[in-house]
Design a protein around this motif. Structure first.
Motif, short mmCIF file in Angstrom:
data_model
loop_
_atom_site.label_atom_id
_atom_site.label_comp_id
_atom_site.label_asym_id
_atom_site.label_seq_id
_atom_site.Cartn_x
_atom_site.Cartn_y
_atom_site.Cartn_z
N ASN A 53 4.36 30.16 -24.71
CA ASN A 53 3.10 30.91 -24.70
C ASN A 53 2.87 31.47 -26.10
O ASN A 53 3.74 32.14 -26.64
N ASP A 66 0.27 28.22 -17.05
CA ASP A 66 -0.47 28.83 -15.95
C ASP A 66 0.45 29.04 -14.75
O ASP A 66 1.66 28.80 -14.82
N HIS A 67 -0.12 29.45 -13.63
CA HIS A 67 0.68 29.76 -12.44
C HIS A 67 1.35 28.52 -11.84
O HIS A 67 2.25 28.65 -11.03
N ARG A 68 0.94 27.32 -12.23
CA ARG A 68 1.57 26.08 -11.77
C ARG A 68 2.50 25.49 -12.83
O ARG A 68 2.86 24.34 -12.76
N VAL A 72 -1.64 25.12 -20.75
CA VAL A 72 -3.08 25.16 -20.97
C VAL A 72 -3.30 25.46 -22.45
O VAL A 72 -2.68 26.38 -23.00
N SER A 158 -6.93 38.72 -24.63
CA SER A 158 -7.57 38.45 -23.34
C SER A 158 -9.09 38.65 -23.42
O SER A 158 -9.85 37.86 -22.86
#
Length: 167
Positions: A53, A66-68, A72, A158
């Motif tokens: 990240n 990501d959450h999976r 990204v 963000s």
């Protein structure tokens, strides 16, 4: 008349010293870092030895899992108001007054269980590298400042990402 002249010179000298002294005190307090001298920020986080990240404000490259657990990739840059907000928060809370490495004694830098943040703030004349482990528990003041610095940077990124994805 000589006494009046001496008093005037003394008052002018004292005022001069106060003005110059307060300028240097403010400069030292803010760490000499101003938003206008900002060049870039590199922000990485993750566990283990690979920090997948990351955000680099110079190139605008942003990548995260990501959450999976899929990588990204996006590209967006910070605006001037983002940089001004970041520096106002850093100066307001004195967040750069922390060590370069914020970790417990004997820490394993490649520990796959501990979240780590690496921050690099680059200015025209200097740069500052900070490594922060979230399990740090030795000095609560330093831990709080490091967490606030990380959260502030994450908030700015963000907000910039929301602006980008809103297009």
């Amino acid at each position: 008349m000589k006494i009046a002249t001496r008093k005037t010179v003394s008052i002018i000298a004292v005022l001069f010293i106060l003005v110059v002294g307060s300028f240097y005190i403010m400069k030292v307090r803010s760490g000499g870092k101003q938003a206008a001298s900002f060049v870039s920020i590199t922000y990485k986080w993750g566990v283990g030895d690979t920090l997948q990240n990351s955000y680099d404000s110079k190139s605008g490259n942003y990548q995260f899992l990501d959450h999976r657990d899929q990588l990204v990739k996006e590209n967006f840059k910070l605006r001037t108001n983002n940089v001004i907000f970041l520096h106002s928060k850093i100066n307001e809370k004195d967040l750069l007054n922390i060590p370069d490495t914020i970790a417990n004694a004997g820490v394993n830098f490649k520990d796959p269980k501990v979240l780590r943040y690496e921050l690099k703030l680059v200015y025209e004349d200097t740069s500052r590298n900070i490594i922060y482990f979230t399990n740090y528990d030795q000095d609560p003041v330093i831990a709080t400042k490091a967490r606030l610095l990380q959260q502030t940077i994450q908030q700015v990124i963000s907000e910039a990402e929301e602006r980008f994805s809103g297009k």
